[in-house]
Design a protein around this motif. Structure first.
Motif, PDB file in Angstrom:
ATOM      1  N   CYS A  14     -27.272  21.161 -10.508  1.00  0.00           N
ATOM      2  CA  CYS A  14     -27.736  21.119 -11.914  1.00  0.00           C
ATOM      3  C   CYS A  14     -29.063  20.378 -12.003  1.00  0.00           C
ATOM      4  O   CYS A  14     -29.137  19.229 -12.455  1.00  0.00           O
ATOM      5  CB  CYS A  14     -26.680  20.471 -12.798  1.00  0.00           C
ATOM      6  SG  CYS A  14     -25.116  21.364 -12.868  1.00  0.00           S
ATOM      7  N   ALA A  17     -30.362  19.135 -15.532  1.00  0.00           N
ATOM      8  CA  ALA A  17     -29.700  17.896 -15.948  1.00  0.00           C
ATOM      9  C   ALA A  17     -30.230  16.702 -15.163  1.00  0.00           C
ATOM     10  O   ALA A  17     -30.478  15.625 -15.739  1.00  0.00           O
ATOM     11  CB  ALA A  17     -28.192  18.024 -15.761  1.00  0.00           C
ATOM     12  N   GLY A 177     -15.177  15.153 -19.448  1.00  0.00           N
ATOM     13  CA  GLY A 177     -16.527  14.608 -19.548  1.00  0.00           C
ATOM     14  C   GLY A 177     -16.593  13.109 -19.704  1.00  0.00           C
ATOM     15  O   GLY A 177     -17.682  12.559 -19.919  1.00  0.00           O
ATOM     16  N   CYS A 192     -20.435  18.189 -14.613  1.00  0.00           N
ATOM     17  CA  CYS A 192     -21.665  18.747 -15.189  1.00  0.00           C
ATOM     18  C   CYS A 192     -21.719  20.258 -15.040  1.00  0.00           C
ATOM     19  O   CYS A 192     -22.003  20.976 -16.003  1.00  0.00           O
ATOM     20  CB  CYS A 192     -22.885  18.103 -14.544  1.00  0.00           C
ATOM     21  SG  CYS A 192     -24.462  18.635 -15.264  1.00  0.00           S
ATOM     22  N   TYR A 193     -21.449  20.770 -13.843  1.00  0.00           N
ATOM     23  CA  TYR A 193     -21.613  22.208 -13.612  1.00  0.00           C
ATOM     24  C   TYR A 193     -20.618  23.030 -14.424  1.00  0.00           C
ATOM     25  O   TYR A 193     -20.839  24.208 -14.698  1.00  0.00           O
ATOM     26  CB  TYR A 193     -21.460  22.532 -12.120  1.00  0.00           C
ATOM     27  CG  TYR A 193     -20.034  22.568 -11.638  1.00  0.00           C
ATOM     28  CD1 TYR A 193     -19.298  23.751 -11.650  1.00  0.00           C
ATOM     29  CD2 TYR A 193     -19.408  21.411 -11.176  1.00  0.00           C
ATOM     30  CE1 TYR A 193     -17.980  23.784 -11.221  1.00  0.00           C
ATOM     31  CE2 TYR A 193     -18.087  21.439 -10.748  1.00  0.00           C
ATOM     32  CZ  TYR A 193     -17.390  22.621 -10.782  1.00  0.00           C
ATOM     33  OH  TYR A 193     -16.086  22.651 -10.367  1.00  0.00           O
ATOM     34  N   TRP A 197     -20.838  16.685 -18.196  1.00  0.00           N
ATOM     35  CA  TRP A 197     -22.070  15.905 -18.182  1.00  0.00           C
ATOM     36  C   TRP A 197     -22.399  15.433 -16.776  1.00  0.00           C
ATOM     37  O   TRP A 197     -21.497  15.224 -15.957  1.00  0.00           O
ATOM     38  CB  TRP A 197     -21.940  14.670 -19.083  1.00  0.00           C
ATOM     39  CG  TRP A 197     -21.505  14.964 -20.474  1.00  0.00           C
ATOM     40  CD1 TRP A 197     -20.225  14.961 -20.966  1.00  0.00           C
ATOM     41  CD2 TRP A 197     -22.349  15.335 -21.567  1.00  0.00           C
ATOM     42  NE1 TRP A 197     -20.217  15.295 -22.293  1.00  0.00           N
ATOM     43  CE2 TRP A 197     -21.500  15.525 -22.699  1.00  0.00           C
ATOM     44  CE3 TRP A 197     -23.729  15.514 -21.722  1.00  0.00           C
ATOM     45  CZ2 TRP A 197     -21.990  15.892 -23.945  1.00  0.00           C
ATOM     46  CZ3 TRP A 197     -24.220  15.875 -22.952  1.00  0.00           C
ATOM     47  CH2 TRP A 197     -23.368  16.057 -24.052  1.00  0.00           C
ATOM     48  N   LEU A 198     -23.697  15.227 -16.522  1.00  0.00           N
ATOM     49  CA  LEU A 198     -24.141  14.479 -15.355  1.00  0.00           C
ATOM     50  C   LEU A 198     -24.288  13.036 -15.797  1.00  0.00           C
ATOM     51  O   LEU A 198     -25.013  12.746 -16.749  1.00  0.00           O
ATOM     52  CB  LEU A 198     -25.465  15.022 -14.827  1.00  0.00           C
ATOM     53  CG  LEU A 198     -26.074  14.278 -13.631  1.00  0.00           C
ATOM     54  CD1 LEU A 198     -25.135  14.297 -12.431  1.00  0.00           C
ATOM     55  CD2 LEU A 198     -27.437  14.861 -13.258  1.00  0.00           C
ATOM     56  N   THR A 199     -23.590  12.138 -15.118  1.00  0.00           N
ATOM     57  CA  THR A 199     -23.485  10.751 -15.567  1.00  0.00           C
ATOM     58  C   THR A 199     -24.219   9.808 -14.632  1.00  0.00           C
ATOM     59  O   THR A 199     -24.148   9.941 -13.407  1.00  0.00           O
ATOM     60  CB  THR A 199     -22.006  10.330 -15.651  1.00  0.00           C
ATOM     61  OG1 THR A 199     -21.373  11.061 -16.702  1.00  0.00           O
ATOM     62  CG2 THR A 199     -21.857   8.846 -15.931  1.00  0.00           C
ATOM     63  N   GLN A 210     -25.785  10.199 -20.059  1.00  0.00           N
ATOM     64  CA  GLN A 210     -25.142  11.477 -19.745  1.00  0.00           C
ATOM     65  C   GLN A 210     -25.996  12.630 -20.251  1.00  0.00           C
ATOM     66  O   GLN A 210     -26.495  12.598 -21.382  1.00  0.00           O
ATOM     67  CB  GLN A 210     -23.743  11.549 -20.362  1.00  0.00           C
ATOM     68  CG  GLN A 210     -22.749  10.589 -19.720  1.00  0.00           C
ATOM     69  CD  GLN A 210     -21.341  10.803 -20.194  1.00  0.00           C
ATOM     70  OE1 GLN A 210     -21.072  10.812 -21.382  1.00  0.00           O
ATOM     71  NE2 GLN A 210     -20.418  10.982 -19.251  1.00  0.00           N
ATOM     72  N   ALA A 212     -26.242  17.085 -20.150  1.00  0.00           N
ATOM     73  CA  ALA A 212     -25.573  18.353 -19.884  1.00  0.00           C
ATOM     74  C   ALA A 212     -26.434  19.233 -18.985  1.00  0.00           C
ATOM     75  O   ALA A 212     -27.627  18.989 -18.776  1.00  0.00           O
ATOM     76  CB  ALA A 212     -25.270  19.073 -21.190  1.00  0.00           C
ATOM     77  N   GLN A 213     -25.820  20.289 -18.474  1.00  0.00           N
ATOM     78  CA  GLN A 213     -26.513  21.189 -17.561  1.00  0.00           C
ATOM     79  C   GLN A 213     -27.760  21.810 -18.190  1.00  0.00           C
ATOM     80  O   GLN A 213     -28.735  22.107 -17.494  1.00  0.00           O
ATOM     81  CB  GLN A 213     -25.559  22.298 -17.085  1.00  0.00           C
ATOM     82  CG  GLN A 213     -26.150  23.197 -16.032  1.00  0.00           C
ATOM     83  CD  GLN A 213     -25.168  24.208 -15.463  1.00  0.00           C
ATOM     84  OE1 GLN A 213     -25.558  25.040 -14.651  1.00  0.00           O
ATOM     85  NE2 GLN A 213     -23.906  24.158 -15.857  1.00  0.00           N
TER      86      GLN A 213
END
Length: 224
Positions: A14, A17, A177, A192-193, A197-199, A210, A212-213
């Motif tokens: 991602c 993100a 998430g 995320c994918y 979320w990517l944190t 956080q 999102a993609q």
């Protein structure tokens, strides 16, 4: 002591993100950023993720850990393992991002150097970092790689580590998430994918970022 000690959870291709998260973090040379592994597979731009992480090393101190998805990929590329298991778990998307044309020499030299630089764990002050989990009764330098890269928290939480330090991990996707925090163990793979979320979390201040993609930032959650 670094200015900030930041962990980033599973990225899984991602790049949008990741790039937005890096913008939000705005890291300096005084920060330490620990990337917990699983940079490749499943998401749309694994190659771009590695490019971004290599570039990030020009701005700040980056510690990269080896995830089980990097392990699967490298066993195919270098070890001659059959590709079926890797392809089933997101390898197709990784190959697409590299413009795969049938040969296993698709990784650029800079990416090979990046994968060669990845470690199994990182220990710093009151924290230690692994991709997946740990054996609570084994010193970090003697941990089995199965625990470090593959163990799922869905099978149970390990007890506090004998070091007394807090473990920061990814690998087990929190599909709601939300960060999992059980005190001695914090998991920041927030899917995320898959629509989560990517944190990133600063372990000193417990501030959370956080993304999102698609690059949306989750503004309502900034502190744990």
């Amino acid at each position: 002591m670094s200015e900030r000690l930041i962990a980033i959870g599973d990225i899984h291709g991602c790049r949008v993100a990741l790039d937005r998260l890096i913008d939000e973090l705005n890291p300096t040379s005084r920060d330490i950023i620990v990337a917990l592994g699983d940079y490749v597979d499943r998401g749309p731009d694994s190659r771009g993720v590695i490019d971004s992480l290599i570039e990030l090393r020009n701005r700040t101190q980056v510690v990269g850990l080896l995830g089980n998805h990097e392990e699967m990929m490298l066993e195919v590329v270098r070890g001659g393992e059959p590709p079926h298991g890797w392809l089933k778990h997101g390898g197709v998307e990784t190959l697409d991002s590299y413009g795969f044309d049938g040969g296993l020499d698709f990784l650029p030299d800079a990416h090979i150097d990046f994968f060669d630089s990845l470690g199994d764990y990182f220990e710093f002050e009151d924290f230690f970092f692994t991709h997946a989990a740990y054996d609570p009764d084994t010193p970090l330098e003697h941990q089995p790689t199965e625990m470090l890269r593959w163990y799922s928290l869905n099978d149970g939480f390990p007890a506090p580590h004998l070091s007394g330090k807090t473990g920061i991990v990814g690998h087990t996707a929190m599909r709601d998430g939300e960060i999992l925090d059980v005190g001695h163990l914090v998991c920041i793979d927030t899917y995320c994918y898959g629509g989560g979320w990517l944190t990133a979390i600063d372990l000193y201040s417990r501030r959370v970022w956080q993304v999102a993609q698609d690059g949306r930032v989750r503004r309502e959650q900034t502190q744990m």
